[in-house]
Design a protein around this motif. Structure first.
Motif, PDB file in Angstrom:
ATOM      1  N   LYS A  84      41.730  55.084  69.681  1.00  0.00           N
ATOM      2  CA  LYS A  84      40.949  54.123  70.478  1.00  0.00           C
ATOM      3  C   LYS A  84      40.650  52.839  69.694  1.00  0.00           C
ATOM      4  O   LYS A  84      40.663  51.753  70.262  1.00  0.00           O
ATOM      5  CB  LYS A  84      39.640  54.803  70.909  1.00  0.00           C
ATOM      6  CG  LYS A  84      38.728  53.962  71.788  1.00  0.00           C
ATOM      7  CD  LYS A  84      37.618  54.826  72.387  1.00  0.00           C
ATOM      8  CE  LYS A  84      36.576  53.977  73.087  1.00  0.00           C
ATOM      9  NZ  LYS A  84      35.409  54.771  73.504  1.00  0.00           N
ATOM     10  N   TYR A  85      40.384  52.979  68.385  1.00  0.00           N
ATOM     11  CA  TYR A  85      39.976  51.808  67.605  1.00  0.00           C
ATOM     12  C   TYR A  85      41.089  51.280  66.695  1.00  0.00           C
ATOM     13  O   TYR A  85      40.829  50.450  65.818  1.00  0.00           O
ATOM     14  CB  TYR A  85      38.706  52.132  66.809  1.00  0.00           C
ATOM     15  CG  TYR A  85      37.530  52.355  67.736  1.00  0.00           C
ATOM     16  CD1 TYR A  85      36.785  51.272  68.225  1.00  0.00           C
ATOM     17  CD2 TYR A  85      37.188  53.622  68.179  1.00  0.00           C
ATOM     18  CE1 TYR A  85      35.728  51.462  69.103  1.00  0.00           C
ATOM     19  CE2 TYR A  85      36.132  53.829  69.061  1.00  0.00           C
ATOM     20  CZ  TYR A  85      35.410  52.741  69.515  1.00  0.00           C
ATOM     21  OH  TYR A  85      34.373  52.931  70.396  1.00  0.00           O
ATOM     22  N   ARG A 102      27.384  57.057  67.567  1.00  0.00           N
ATOM     23  CA  ARG A 102      27.326  58.158  66.607  1.00  0.00           C
ATOM     24  C   ARG A 102      27.278  57.583  65.190  1.00  0.00           C
ATOM     25  O   ARG A 102      28.187  57.832  64.393  1.00  0.00           O
ATOM     26  CB  ARG A 102      28.576  59.041  66.745  1.00  0.00           C
ATOM     27  CG  ARG A 102      28.733  59.702  68.103  1.00  0.00           C
ATOM     28  CD  ARG A 102      30.108  60.365  68.199  1.00  0.00           C
ATOM     29  NE  ARG A 102      30.349  60.957  69.497  1.00  0.00           N
ATOM     30  CZ  ARG A 102      29.982  62.198  69.841  1.00  0.00           C
ATOM     31  NH1 ARG A 102      29.352  62.960  68.975  1.00  0.00           N
ATOM     32  NH2 ARG A 102      30.248  62.671  71.033  1.00  0.00           N
ATOM     33  N   GLU A 121      30.568  54.242  69.305  1.00  0.00           N
ATOM     34  CA  GLU A 121      30.520  55.499  70.061  1.00  0.00           C
ATOM     35  C   GLU A 121      29.095  56.061  70.154  1.00  0.00           C
ATOM     36  O   GLU A 121      28.885  57.146  70.697  1.00  0.00           O
ATOM     37  CB  GLU A 121      31.424  56.548  69.395  1.00  0.00           C
ATOM     38  CG  GLU A 121      32.903  56.224  69.446  1.00  0.00           C
ATOM     39  CD  GLU A 121      33.459  56.197  70.866  1.00  0.00           C
ATOM     40  OE1 GLU A 121      33.326  57.211  71.575  1.00  0.00           O
ATOM     41  OE2 GLU A 121      34.005  55.146  71.269  1.00  0.00           O
ATOM     42  N   ASN A 165      41.365  60.981  68.469  1.00  0.00           N
ATOM     43  CA  ASN A 165      41.138  60.089  69.615  1.00  0.00           C
ATOM     44  C   ASN A 165      40.364  58.836  69.199  1.00  0.00           C
ATOM     45  O   ASN A 165      40.619  57.740  69.703  1.00  0.00           O
ATOM     46  CB  ASN A 165      40.405  60.827  70.740  1.00  0.00           C
ATOM     47  CG  ASN A 165      41.319  61.862  71.410  1.00  0.00           C
ATOM     48  OD1 ASN A 165      42.543  61.801  71.283  1.00  0.00           O
ATOM     49  ND2 ASN A 165      40.722  62.807  72.118  1.00  0.00           N
ATOM     50  N   LEU A 166      39.419  59.017  68.261  1.00  0.00           N
ATOM     51  CA  LEU A 166      38.647  57.872  67.745  1.00  0.00           C
ATOM     52  C   LEU A 166      39.593  56.864  67.091  1.00  0.00           C
ATOM     53  O   LEU A 166      39.528  55.652  67.343  1.00  0.00           O
ATOM     54  CB  LEU A 166      37.614  58.363  66.730  1.00  0.00           C
ATOM     55  CG  LEU A 166      36.688  57.298  66.136  1.00  0.00           C
ATOM     56  CD1 LEU A 166      35.474  57.081  67.039  1.00  0.00           C
ATOM     57  CD2 LEU A 166      36.207  57.690  64.739  1.00  0.00           C
ATOM     58  N   THR A 209      36.215  52.349  60.719  1.00  0.00           N
ATOM     59  CA  THR A 209      35.705  53.685  61.059  1.00  0.00           C
ATOM     60  C   THR A 209      34.190  53.642  61.269  1.00  0.00           C
ATOM     61  O   THR A 209      33.667  54.222  62.230  1.00  0.00           O
ATOM     62  CB  THR A 209      36.060  54.698  59.950  1.00  0.00           C
ATOM     63  OG1 THR A 209      37.485  54.741  59.802  1.00  0.00           O
ATOM     64  CG2 THR A 209      35.548  56.085  60.287  1.00  0.00           C
ATOM     65  N   PHE A 262      38.514  64.959  68.306  1.00  0.00           N
ATOM     66  CA  PHE A 262      37.615  63.799  68.327  1.00  0.00           C
ATOM     67  C   PHE A 262      38.111  62.724  67.362  1.00  0.00           C
ATOM     68  O   PHE A 262      38.223  61.545  67.722  1.00  0.00           O
ATOM     69  CB  PHE A 262      36.177  64.210  67.952  1.00  0.00           C
ATOM     70  CG  PHE A 262      35.274  63.011  67.760  1.00  0.00           C
ATOM     71  CD1 PHE A 262      34.622  62.435  68.842  1.00  0.00           C
ATOM     72  CD2 PHE A 262      35.119  62.417  66.500  1.00  0.00           C
ATOM     73  CE1 PHE A 262      33.826  61.299  68.678  1.00  0.00           C
ATOM     74  CE2 PHE A 262      34.331  61.283  66.328  1.00  0.00           C
ATOM     75  CZ  PHE A 262      33.684  60.731  67.424  1.00  0.00           C
ATOM     76  N   SER A 263      38.403  63.112  66.109  1.00  0.00           N
ATOM     77  CA  SER A 263      38.737  62.081  65.113  1.00  0.00           C
ATOM     78  C   SER A 263      40.069  61.402  65.443  1.00  0.00           C
ATOM     79  O   SER A 263      40.203  60.190  65.277  1.00  0.00           O
ATOM     80  CB  SER A 263      38.721  62.637  63.691  1.00  0.00           C
ATOM     81  OG  SER A 263      39.741  63.581  63.494  1.00  0.00           O
ATOM     82  N   ALA A 323      33.563  51.926  64.499  1.00  0.00           N
ATOM     83  CA  ALA A 323      33.947  52.777  65.634  1.00  0.00           C
ATOM     84  C   ALA A 323      32.860  53.813  65.914  1.00  0.00           C
ATOM     85  O   ALA A 323      32.481  54.036  67.069  1.00  0.00           O
ATOM     86  CB  ALA A 323      35.280  53.467  65.339  1.00  0.00           C
ATOM     87  N   MET A 324      32.344  54.429  64.863  1.00  0.00           N
ATOM     88  CA  MET A 324      31.304  55.450  65.056  1.00  0.00           C
ATOM     89  C   MET A 324      30.041  54.820  65.651  1.00  0.00           C
ATOM     90  O   MET A 324      29.380  55.426  66.496  1.00  0.00           O
ATOM     91  CB  MET A 324      30.985  56.145  63.723  1.00  0.00           C
ATOM     92  CG  MET A 324      32.105  57.033  63.230  1.00  0.00           C
ATOM     93  SD  MET A 324      32.474  58.404  64.368  1.00  0.00           S
ATOM     94  CE  MET A 324      31.201  59.591  63.916  1.00  0.00           C
ATOM     95  N   ILE A 326      33.112  64.028  63.343  1.00  0.00           N
ATOM     96  CA  ILE A 326      34.302  63.337  62.830  1.00  0.00           C
ATOM     97  C   ILE A 326      35.144  64.288  61.974  1.00  0.00           C
ATOM     98  O   ILE A 326      36.356  64.138  61.879  1.00  0.00           O
ATOM     99  CB  ILE A 326      33.916  62.045  62.063  1.00  0.00           C
ATOM    100  CG1 ILE A 326      35.124  61.128  61.916  1.00  0.00           C
ATOM    101  CG2 ILE A 326      33.289  62.365  60.721  1.00  0.00           C
ATOM    102  CD1 ILE A 326      34.790  59.710  61.507  1.00  0.00           C
TER     103      ILE A 326
END
Ligand code: AMP
Ligand code: GLY
Length: 416
Positions: A112-113, A263, A261, A108-109, A254, A105-106, A257-258, A99
């Motif tokens: 997405k959320y 993660r 995923e 796009n995360l 957040t 990555f962060s 979301a992790m 992250i």
């Protein structure tokens, strides 16, 4: 408990001083530490990226808890390496530390959320990136290297030419090595910045008291962006209403979301926020305590840090009530340029001012004397009932210290 701290900066010194307050902590090691840390913990000469020898040391010395503080070893799987041997370690696994380690990555995360952040595009080809910034033709525009770049991978370009130069230096000249294989180009946001560090066990998230970093090198927010010249806590712009909004729109989403995923994030998650005219937005995530944010947040922590680390590792954070001291803290540092091996004067652990603490970031200790040895050199923190008082005390403590080439900002806590 025997505890091993991994890292060598002012943040680690602040963590160490807090761990020493715990009645549970019977022995504290730090690898590789620094001169100031050597006065508080036993130094272990193992580099922060040396997983094999860190794990061996922890096994040989029956370490009960490891605290991995810096970004690079977290991203490289230091916590995973300890866990594989059954050793308890505080910090996210590599698959969650991404992250911070990848801005692609962060971003796009967040997209997405639906977590609020600056609009952006990702590029792996410099020509396409250049065509894009020219076509958009909006400045300022923000160019970011994807990977870890010692806090220097963000360029705020004031002209299209500067943006093109930034893209070339990151992607073609590889100014930050492979960290610049991909870049993020994003919208320039405005508003006060707020740092919120939060403990999370992947199930619940408990924000710490807020803080404010001053990133520019010189007074009046002039000069280069640095890793941080000084901090205050609480952040004067972070109202209770904003805190509630951030909890609902950013912090909880957040963590969820992790998890979605695959993660789950366990450790300290740092939210770098901007209070824009359109509400709070995420500027960046860090997978660790901020430096020098830790130096103002940790002195305000009342609850035993060892208890918190254990609750995070055991995923029992919701059962723990985390308490903070009222009042404020201010920290000024001495970064930018420095020479190594310069003798430092007026060095007293307590800053010779009641309520002040001197955290060491880059010092060496030899024959009873301290010498500059790199990085930020020092961070001087003071706590008091009000921010004004804390600032006054911190600067009074700074005045007691001198060394050739010493540089610090005089207006921490005084500017936007
Ligand atoms: P970062 O390393 O992502 O925290 O970026 C370093 C600093 O650059 C931040 O603390 C902000 O002051 C600034 N910054 C980063 N992204 C933006 C943005 N989209 N708009 C305005 N300022 C930004
Ligand atoms: N002070 C910002 C950071 O730790 O990255």
């Amino acid at each position: 408990m025997k505890i091993l701290m991994i890292g060598s900066g002012g943040r680690e010194h602040a963590l160490i001083k807090k761990l020493l307050e715990s009645p549970k902590c019977t022995k504290l090691y730090c690898a590789p530490g620094n001169g100031g840390i050597s006065r508080d913990a036993e130094i272990v000469n193992i580099g922060v990226m040396d997983k094999e020898n860190m794990v061996k040391f922890a096994k040989d010395n029956a370490i009960d808890l490891v605290f991995v503080a810096p970004d690079d070893p977290l991203a490289a799987g230091m916590v995973d390496a300890f866990q594989a041997e059954g050793i308890r370690a505080f910090g996210p696994n590599a698959n969650a530390a991404i992250i911070e380690a990848s801005k692609v990555f962060s971003k796009n995360l967040m997209k997405k959320y639906g977590i609020p952040t600056a609009k952006y595009e990702v590029f792996d080809d410099p020509e396409k990136a250049i065509t894009y910034v020219k076509a958009e033709n909006t400045v300022p525009v923000v160019v970011k290297a994807d990977g870890l770049a010692l806090g220097k991978g963000v360029i705020i370009a004031q002209t299209i030419d500067d943006a093109v130069a930034a893209i070339k230096s990151i992607m073609e000249d590889k100014q930050f090595g492979d960290s610049g294989n991909n870049i993020v180009i994003e919208e320039f946001l405005t508003g006060p910045e707020v740092s919120v560090l939060a403990f999370t066990d992947g199930k619940c998230v408990k924000p710490m008291v807020s803080s404010k970093d001053h990133k520019r090198a010189y007074d009046n927010d002039e000069g280069l962006n640095t890793g941080g010249m000084g901090t205050v806590s609480p952040n004067p712009y972070y109202t209770d209403a904003l805190a509630e909004e951030c909890m609902e729109t950013i912090f909880k989403p957040t963590i969820e979301a992790m998890n979605k995923e695959g993660r789950p994030f366990k450790g300290c998650l740092y939210f770098g926020l901007m209070m824009t005219p359109n509400g709070p937005k995420v500027i960046e995530y860090n997978a660790r305590f901020g430096d020098p944010e830790a130096q103002v947040v940790l002195p305000r922590l009342k609850t035993d840090l060892v208890d918190i680390c254990e609750a995070v590792i055991d995923e029992k954070l919701s059962d723990l009530d985390i308490e903070w001291y009222d009042g404020a803290a201010a920290c000024g540092g001495y970064p930018v340029s420095y020479k190594k091996g310069i003798e430092m004067f007026g060095m007293d652990d307590k800053g010779q001012v009641d309520g002040a603490i001197v955290y060491h970031a880059g010092t060496k200790y030899e024959n009873g004397k301290f010498y500059t040895n790199g990085g930020r050199v020092l961070g001087v923190t003071a706590t008091a009932a009000t921010l004004d008082e804390a600032l006054e005390k911190a600067y009074a403590a700074v005045d007691k210290i001198s060394f050739e080439g010493m540089h610090f900002r005089h207006d921490i806590g005084r500017t936007k």
